[in-house]
Design an enzyme around this catalytic site. Sequence first.
Site, PDB file in Angstrom:
ATOM      1  N   HIS A 388       0.837  -1.211   0.000  1.00  0.00           N
ATOM      2  CA  HIS A 388       0.000   0.000   0.000  1.00  0.00           C
ATOM      3  C   HIS A 388       0.870   1.259   0.000  1.00  0.00           C
ATOM      4  O   HIS A 388       0.714   2.140  -0.856  1.00  0.00           O
ATOM      5  CB  HIS A 388      -0.897  -0.030   1.239  1.00  0.00           C
ATOM      6  CG  HIS A 388      -1.826   1.134   1.369  1.00  0.00           C
ATOM      7  ND1 HIS A 388      -3.159   1.055   1.055  1.00  0.00           N
ATOM      8  CD2 HIS A 388      -1.625   2.411   1.785  1.00  0.00           C
ATOM      9  CE1 HIS A 388      -3.731   2.225   1.258  1.00  0.00           C
ATOM     10  NE2 HIS A 388      -2.822   3.071   1.716  1.00  0.00           N
ATOM     11  N   GLU A 389       1.773   1.349   0.958  1.00  0.00           N
ATOM     12  CA  GLU A 389       2.587   2.564   1.092  1.00  0.00           C
ATOM     13  C   GLU A 389       3.564   2.738  -0.078  1.00  0.00           C
ATOM     14  O   GLU A 389       3.857   3.864  -0.483  1.00  0.00           O
ATOM     15  CB  GLU A 389       3.340   2.568   2.426  1.00  0.00           C
ATOM     16  CG  GLU A 389       2.451   2.620   3.652  1.00  0.00           C
ATOM     17  CD  GLU A 389       1.488   3.812   3.662  1.00  0.00           C
ATOM     18  OE1 GLU A 389       1.796   4.842   3.033  1.00  0.00           O
ATOM     19  OE2 GLU A 389       0.424   3.680   4.293  1.00  0.00           O
ATOM     20  N   HIS A 392       1.898   4.530  -2.850  1.00  0.00           N
ATOM     21  CA  HIS A 392       1.989   5.986  -2.647  1.00  0.00           C
ATOM     22  C   HIS A 392       3.382   6.496  -3.048  1.00  0.00           C
ATOM     23  O   HIS A 392       3.510   7.531  -3.697  1.00  0.00           O
ATOM     24  CB  HIS A 392       1.762   6.328  -1.172  1.00  0.00           C
ATOM     25  CG  HIS A 392       0.353   6.187  -0.709  1.00  0.00           C
ATOM     26  ND1 HIS A 392      -0.718   6.718  -1.381  1.00  0.00           N
ATOM     27  CD2 HIS A 392      -0.164   5.587   0.403  1.00  0.00           C
ATOM     28  CE1 HIS A 392      -1.833   6.455  -0.722  1.00  0.00           C
ATOM     29  NE2 HIS A 392      -1.518   5.769   0.364  1.00  0.00           N
ATOM     30  N   HIS A 395       3.834   6.658  -6.721  1.00  0.00           N
ATOM     31  CA  HIS A 395       3.042   7.778  -7.241  1.00  0.00           C
ATOM     32  C   HIS A 395       3.827   9.085  -7.052  1.00  0.00           C
ATOM     33  O   HIS A 395       3.937   9.906  -7.984  1.00  0.00           O
ATOM     34  CB  HIS A 395       1.706   7.828  -6.507  1.00  0.00           C
ATOM     35  CG  HIS A 395       0.652   8.633  -7.197  1.00  0.00           C
ATOM     36  ND1 HIS A 395      -0.648   8.713  -6.728  1.00  0.00           N
ATOM     37  CD2 HIS A 395       0.682   9.410  -8.310  1.00  0.00           C
ATOM     38  CE1 HIS A 395      -1.354   9.495  -7.536  1.00  0.00           C
ATOM     39  NE2 HIS A 395      -0.566   9.942  -8.489  1.00  0.00           N
TER      40      HIS A 395
END
Length: 595
Positions: A388-389, A392, A395
Amino acid sequence: MITYSSRNDVPEIEKWKLEDIYNSQKDWEADVKAIEKIADVLRSYDGKIHDGGTLLSYLTESEKLSFMFGKVSAYAMLQVDIDTRESSAQSIQDRAKQLGVKISSSTAFFMPFLLSLDESTLKAYLKEEQGLKYFEKNLLEAYRYKAHVLTKEKEELLSQLGEALSSPSHTYSMINNADIKFGTVTNDNGEKVELTRGMYSKLIEDQDRTKRKEAYKAYYQPYVQLKNSIASTLAAAIKNNVTTAKIRKYPSALEKALFSDNVPKEVYENLISTTKENIAPLHRYSEIRKEKLGLKELHQYDLSVPIVQGVEQKIGYETAYSTMLNALKPLGEEYIKILDSFKNARYIDVRETPGKRSGAYNLGVYGVHPYVLLNHHDDLSSLFTLAHEMGHAMHSHFSHKTQPQNTAKYSIFVAEVASTVNEVLLIHYLLNQETDETMRWYLLNHFIDKFKGTLFTQVMFADFELKTHEKAEQGQPLNAQVFSEIYEELFREYNGDAIIFDEEVKYGWARIPHFYRPFYVYKYATGFASAIHLADRILKGDEKTLASYIEFLKSGSSDYPLELLKKTGVDLTSPEPIQNALKQFSDLVEEFSEM
């Protein structure tokens, strides 16, 4: 699970390299002084911008300041989060916040000035000064705020109140991270030890129900004890949101929060209503959980334990990282190569240590690189958090490398898409790799629980935020009793009648830090729905979707969030993406019930 009693015991490779931002505190101090001077220079432009050249000069200096302050504030924040008890780190963070107030005060004149110009005058400036082309989108976008910008004097006054207005959030953070003392639990040696968040995340999934209940009671103990103090901070934060929205002439605090992303309130309202219309599969899942666990009564402390018993996965950090890389191969070679490089470059702070900020996050520092905070516990949940992280982080990396500074920072609205695509790809990879039927059942259960936590729970939180803000807007009181009544009612509505409501349930609002970031959590749900669509297409080998998704990651804030998503094939102005995600949840529950 590896545990550390001191940060000094953690291997260097698993700790942030803050030297990538500043080699020393002395370098940080030098930038602080430079920023103070630039802020004074910016203030001197007040009343002196009369042509395109002067406007360009101001904007160029302002962007330079923004770049430097991004590094200054990031360095301070990361220092604090390493150990929230450390007073010297708190001191530099306080100085960074005060510097932020000075910057706001020094530049408060600009927006009222800009909006006092006729649009024709601004366009004449743009025509006469070619260098302004870089800032054109931002300048014209400012006109959208015209009805919500105050006079110069009022803007400066409001900027000076910035630190005071953020005080409720800061107070809650200190209570929740630095001062809170959980109750005690019994360790494997029969000794009473103080519960930590890391221990709680493990114990609440323990097959031993006695341990789960004990951990649950110990975890909620301080929140129940401090309910009035925490209610005071939350009420103040909500009232600040409402008051600021009124001052700026927004119809509501919700619409103020959505304005920067240009998201109509109907997107928020439709998310809640569409979810409630399709809530039956979640209630069905509660019944299945109760049945599969063989319980006469289902309590909140029974909602996180894997239904499939006897299956435990120990996943070390090294294994977790390589598993993630394999799972994300459908995103292409470039994506994997870059992500692989992050690990040894010390972009990630891996382990839980005393005083370290709880949870996990990514902080993209423009001109440097992403910084990721984890509290890794060598289990399946930590593997998903890592994926998940790092979504980020990728991105941030792509947007910062592709976009100029003024469009490099992506909106929080689209942030959860990148992180959740990674999680969806990971669960599909694990399910496809697994041949053991029991383990597959375990993973399917995990996916359903992840789905529940990322979509249904976040929509419930969004509903709570809407209801509490509406009460404040109507002048109704906000206190521990009011918060508890609203939270309990929503918990019952979303989770169904299969769950017995312990006294602690209604105090769930007291432990949610996201409530201090108004109308943020709904983005997890919209992001999840978008990710379900994108991951499904990518896994089917849709090259067009993959290409548009990578372009999306590189887009920063070059367009409004809803428009960026539409370019990937996701239209959140329609209920269809939410309905499709909820249909997939229903199918998963049905499949699980037959195993």
